[in-house]
Design an enzyme around this catalytic site. Structure first.
Site, PDB file in Angstrom:
ATOM      1  N   ARG A 117       0.849  -1.188   0.000  1.00 58.82           N
ATOM      2  CA  ARG A 117       0.000   0.000   0.000  1.00 58.82           C
ATOM      3  C   ARG A 117       0.885   1.238   0.000  1.00 58.82           C
ATOM      4  O   ARG A 117       2.083   1.166   0.240  1.00 58.82           O
ATOM      5  CB  ARG A 117      -0.942   0.017   1.204  1.00 58.82           C
ATOM      6  CG  ARG A 117      -0.241   0.151   2.554  1.00 58.82           C
ATOM      7  CD  ARG A 117      -1.242   0.181   3.696  1.00 58.82           C
ATOM      8  NE  ARG A 117      -0.574   0.445   4.967  1.00 58.82           N
ATOM      9  CZ  ARG A 117      -1.194   0.516   6.138  1.00 58.82           C
ATOM     10  NH1 ARG A 117      -2.496   0.333   6.198  1.00 58.82           N
ATOM     11  NH2 ARG A 117      -0.524   0.753   7.246  1.00 58.82           N
ATOM     12  N   ASN A 157      -5.477   7.623   3.613  1.00 60.37           N
ATOM     13  CA  ASN A 157      -5.303   6.895   4.870  1.00 60.37           C
ATOM     14  C   ASN A 157      -3.863   7.042   5.320  1.00 60.37           C
ATOM     15  O   ASN A 157      -2.939   6.667   4.596  1.00 60.37           O
ATOM     16  CB  ASN A 157      -5.634   5.409   4.705  1.00 60.37           C
ATOM     17  CG  ASN A 157      -5.545   4.655   6.016  1.00 60.37           C
ATOM     18  OD1 ASN A 157      -6.417   4.765   6.864  1.00 60.37           O
ATOM     19  ND2 ASN A 157      -4.470   3.896   6.208  1.00 60.37           N
ATOM     20  N   GLU A 158      -3.678   7.655   6.494  1.00 58.24           N
ATOM     21  CA  GLU A 158      -2.354   7.785   7.101  1.00 58.24           C
ATOM     22  C   GLU A 158      -1.354   8.419   6.125  1.00 58.24           C
ATOM     23  O   GLU A 158      -0.393   7.785   5.671  1.00 58.24           O
ATOM     24  CB  GLU A 158      -1.860   6.429   7.601  1.00 58.24           C
ATOM     25  CG  GLU A 158      -2.755   5.860   8.693  1.00 58.24           C
ATOM     26  CD  GLU A 158      -2.263   4.548   9.277  1.00 58.24           C
ATOM     27  OE1 GLU A 158      -2.577   4.265  10.439  1.00 58.24           O
ATOM     28  OE2 GLU A 158      -1.549   3.796   8.558  1.00 58.24           O
ATOM     29  N   GLU A 198      -8.384   5.042  14.672  1.00 57.90           N
ATOM     30  CA  GLU A 198      -8.015   3.643  14.886  1.00 57.90           C
ATOM     31  C   GLU A 198      -7.446   3.514  16.296  1.00 57.90           C
ATOM     32  O   GLU A 198      -6.352   4.010  16.573  1.00 57.90           O
ATOM     33  CB  GLU A 198      -6.988   3.178  13.851  1.00 57.90           C
ATOM     34  CG  GLU A 198      -7.484   3.238  12.414  1.00 57.90           C
ATOM     35  CD  GLU A 198      -6.439   2.770  11.407  1.00 57.90           C
ATOM     36  OE1 GLU A 198      -5.456   2.121  11.827  1.00 57.90           O
ATOM     37  OE2 GLU A 198      -6.598   3.059  10.206  1.00 57.90           O
ATOM     38  N   TRP A 220       1.757  -7.700  11.404  1.00 62.07           N
ATOM     39  CA  TRP A 220       1.645  -8.155  10.026  1.00 62.07           C
ATOM     40  C   TRP A 220       2.267  -9.551   9.932  1.00 62.07           C
ATOM     41  O   TRP A 220       2.859 -10.048  10.888  1.00 62.07           O
ATOM     42  CB  TRP A 220       2.393  -7.198   9.095  1.00 62.07           C
ATOM     43  CG  TRP A 220       1.723  -5.869   8.891  1.00 62.07           C
ATOM     44  CD1 TRP A 220       0.611  -5.394   9.520  1.00 62.07           C
ATOM     45  CD2 TRP A 220       2.149  -4.847   7.993  1.00 62.07           C
ATOM     46  NE1 TRP A 220       0.307  -4.128   9.074  1.00 62.07           N
ATOM     47  CE2 TRP A 220       1.236  -3.771   8.126  1.00 62.07           C
ATOM     48  CE3 TRP A 220       3.194  -4.731   7.086  1.00 62.07           C
ATOM     49  CZ2 TRP A 220       1.353  -2.592   7.383  1.00 62.07           C
ATOM     50  CZ3 TRP A 220       3.317  -3.559   6.345  1.00 62.07           C
ATOM     51  CH2 TRP A 220       2.396  -2.504   6.491  1.00 62.07           C
ATOM     52  N   GLU A 239      -2.283  -8.189   6.888  1.00 63.19           N
ATOM     53  CA  GLU A 239      -2.726  -7.807   8.225  1.00 63.19           C
ATOM     54  C   GLU A 239      -3.640  -8.846   8.880  1.00 63.19           C
ATOM     55  O   GLU A 239      -4.387  -8.518   9.797  1.00 63.19           O
ATOM     56  CB  GLU A 239      -3.449  -6.457   8.173  1.00 63.19           C
ATOM     57  CG  GLU A 239      -2.506  -5.283   7.986  1.00 63.19           C
ATOM     58  CD  GLU A 239      -3.197  -3.936   8.172  1.00 63.19           C
ATOM     59  OE1 GLU A 239      -2.481  -2.936   8.297  1.00 63.19           O
ATOM     60  OE2 GLU A 239      -4.444  -3.879   8.188  1.00 63.19           O
TER      61      GLU A 239
END
Length: 681
Positions: free
Chosen positions: A112, A150-151, A315, A323, A365
């Site tokens: 990602r 995201n992040e 979160e 992971w 994950e």
């Protein structure tokens, strides 16, 4: 009115991935969430293909169906833009969108955040997916807000694609106008690095020892921040065209090479953070000797509060993390989910969303556990979540309360980024930042991070009785003016070694040190040195108290009629030389300390400046407990968090109401393992 962070109550959520589960599970999942007190879900941050399965082909049926069910059940939804994971059809057709390492090797599809912000193709395709998503879903009654990407800057906060080089050149042309201006700013005369034209300038490339021009690097980090902010702003502007007036826009996480304060002002309604204190117990990085451990996430929450005084958690840890490739850690023990939730709330979170509802059965994950395990059956963690929801209802009067602190640690992005690429700066800053935080925690002294820029008004600083600015290598006239006014109006400012010796380009100044701060601190620095490894701990004598002057020592001399030597070095060849100077400046005091701040040194500063343990007349706590204070309408709420695996006793010195039990308490109170109590005045 906004559905979350509205000052009226606390709201609980969870992260949900309908694309991971058969649709036959959706209704039961939503019903069980609502029964547990969860009323908001975040969806779609990694689901680009569910809206655009191939270029230019848009399908809305999947999320239409899910949102219809969410609305029917009364579940509120935060919808995300899916730009953190470009689909394989995109990266295969347009490899220029991919980020690269410093050698130019592309990061391929399969993980990602493998894209770069500056690819014109990626910007166009992102605009398309955001426009299509926002225009279709923006008015949906189940949606209450939007998360961008995201992040941002997670996984990778450095970018080395060809698109980045082209954009970097444009960034520099805008800043310096001419190539001669850039050469001057970067000191390219050194090692014959002078550029003749813009086409010769690149993002940092691999060099011998991987040693790049430090001024080049400093501007590069500024460029990365600028690129990320433009990417977020582009998405925010599109969403604003379509979302309902009361809906919010946010993004999640705090990561490197990013001016989060500027991003918030430009693009967001508030910040959300992703809090994972279980990282402290990762099997490959556990530090048994660290007394702070999971309390360290209070530092990250304080950073979030410096962006948004009242914020959300997108979160929150709810299960074991890990992971398949790294970060493996144990399952949270009974009480720890509650502890970490209350840690977030204590620091200013009014919305807490747990990662995740169901633990994924596939992918990298699949060991990053959520509330439920693979089977989906009820478990201990779900029971704890239900109990947290009950507690949130009982403490809703605190919602909207602001964190109360009289001590601040000053920071700014120029010095953060300079310390990233300058080992001399990094060594002192890393020591002091870690030690100051630990000292404040252990002395139960609430504090804020306070970010300076050239627009900071001294009025923003006046609420703090003491401000630490440990190692401001880079300073500007505008920031100095705010600091000078703060001190002259009665504030106490503490600065450490290696202050004021650089300009905004990161070049060393030819002024007498400590540069711009000399008059304010009443200090001259004729000489300086790293602490020699064979010197051991260099100590200074401060009125009979020995304090460590860690890592680096400025050898000081008082300058001016109001400058007073408070401490002298007690070891090394410069024993007897001044180590700490106090300068009376207007109504206040400026302190210049010649070292970095070790833990015990930071504690002594807090004690001698009258800033440590400010609530000692109200509560007496063991070191293993954290104290956080939130204020609202003239009332204070004292959060006492026990991070120890055993019971501890605290002394309540004034009669206070314990919120969860609803009873008045004065005298000894017991907190069980990982327990939290909240006392109200």
């Amino acid at each position: 009115m906004r559905e979350i962070i509205n000052g009226e109550r606390f709201v609980m959520g969870t992260c949900y991935y309908p694309e991971h589960w058969d649709s036959s599970l959706w209704e039961d999942d939503l019903e069980r969430m609502l029964q547990a007190g969860i009323e908001v879900i975040r969806i779609a941050e990694f689901a680009w293909n569910k809206i655009e399965p191939e270029e230019g082909v848009y399908t809305y049926e999947f999320f239409d169906s899910f949102l219809e069910l969410a609305q029917k059940k009364g579940m509120k939804v935060i919808f995300c833009t899916p730009t953190a994971t470009p689909p394989v059809w995109l990266t295969e057709k347009y490899p220029e969108v991919l980020n690269a390492d410093q050698d130019g090797l592309l990061y391929r599809h399969g993980a990602r955040r493998h894209y770069n912000y500056n690819s014109p193709v990626y910007q166009k395709l992102c605009r398309n997916i955001v426009e299509k998503s926002a225009s279709h879903y923006g008015g949906h009654p189940a949606i209450i807000g939007w998360q961008i990407d995201n992040e941002v800057n997670c996984e990778l906060d450095e970018f080395y694609s060809e698109s980045d080089t082209l954009a970097f050149r444009h960034f520099l042309q805008e800043k310096y106008k001419t190539i001669d201006g850039l050469n001057q700013a970067w000191g390219t005369i050194f090692w014959n690095q002078t550029y003749n034209c813009w086409e010769q300038v690149y993002v940092p490339r691999k060099t011998v020892h991987n040693t790049n021009n430090p001024h080049h690097l400093l501007d590069y980090y500024r460029f990365v921040s600028d690129s990320a902010r433009r990417f977020v702003r582009m998405q925010s502007e599109i969403i604003r065209k379509y979302c309902k007036k009361e809906d919010f826009i946010t993004t999640n996480g705090i990561f490197g090479n990013l001016d989060n304060q500027a991003m918030q002002k430009e693009s967001l309604d508030f910040m959300t953070y992703d809090s994972y204190p279980n990282f402290a117990y990762c099997l490959d990085d556990y530090q048994a000797e660290d007394p702070i451990k999971d309390r360290k996430w209070s530092r990250n929450l304080a950073e979030t509060r410096a962006i948004s005084p009242i914020f959300g958690i997108m979160e929150q840890q709810s299960g074991a993390n890990g992971w398949t490739t790294r970060m493996e850690a144990p399952t949270p023990r009974p009480g720890q989910i509650t502890l970490w939730t209350m840690q977030s709330i204590a620091h200013g979170a009014d919305f807490v969303s747990y990662f995740r509802w169901r633990t994924c059965t596939v992918g990298t994950e699949m060991y990053w556990h959520g509330i439920l395990d693979y089977s989906g059956r009820d478990n201990r963690r779900l029971r704890e979540i239900r109990e947290i929801a009950r507690k949130m209802e009982g403490m809703k009067e605190i919602a909207g309360a602001h964190y109360a602190a009289k001590v601040g640690i000053l920071k700014d992005y120029d010095n953060i980024w300079d310390a990233r690429q300058d080992k001399w700066h990094e060594r002192v800053d890393k020591c002091s930042q870690k030690s100051l935080f630990a000292a404040l925690q252990m002395t139960h002294t609430p504090f804020d991070y306070v970010y300076l820029d050239d627009e900071t008004d001294w009025e923003e600083l006046r609420k703090y009785e003491v401000l630490f600015y440990p190692h401001a290598s880079i300073l500007t006239d505008a920031r100095m003016k705010a600091l000078e006014t703060y001190v002259s109006e009665g504030g106490k400012l503490v600065m450490g070694c290696r202050t004021g010796y650089k300009d905004l380009c990161g070049r060393c100044v030819m002024d007498k040190l400590p540069g711009r701060t000399a008059e304010l601190t009443g200090t001259d620095i004729p000489e300086y040195s790293f602490v020699a490894p064979d010197d051991g701990r260099v100590l200074a004598d401060w009125g009979g108290t020995k304090v460590e002057a860690a890592v680096f020592n400025d050898l000081l001399e008082p300058a001016g009629e109001h400058a007073e030597v408070l401490a002298r070095y007690a070891s090394s060849y410069y024993a007897g030389t001044p180590a700490l100077i106090r300068n009376r400046y207007g109504k206040g005091e400026a302190y210049y300390f010649g070292g970095a701040f070790a833990l015990d040194t930071a504690k002594v500063f807090l004690e001698k400046l009258g800033a440590g343990t400010p609530w000692r007349e109200t509560l007496e706590l063991p070191e293993c407990c954290e104290l956080a204070v939130r204020e609202k309408d003239g009332r204070r709420y004292f959060f006492v968090l026990n991070y120890a695996p055993e019971s501890v006793k605290v002394e309540v010195k004034k009669e206070l109401r314990e919120l969860f039990a609803g009873e008045l308490i004065k005298g000894e109170a017991e907190l069980g393992a990982y327990e939290v109590k909240i006392f109200a005045e």
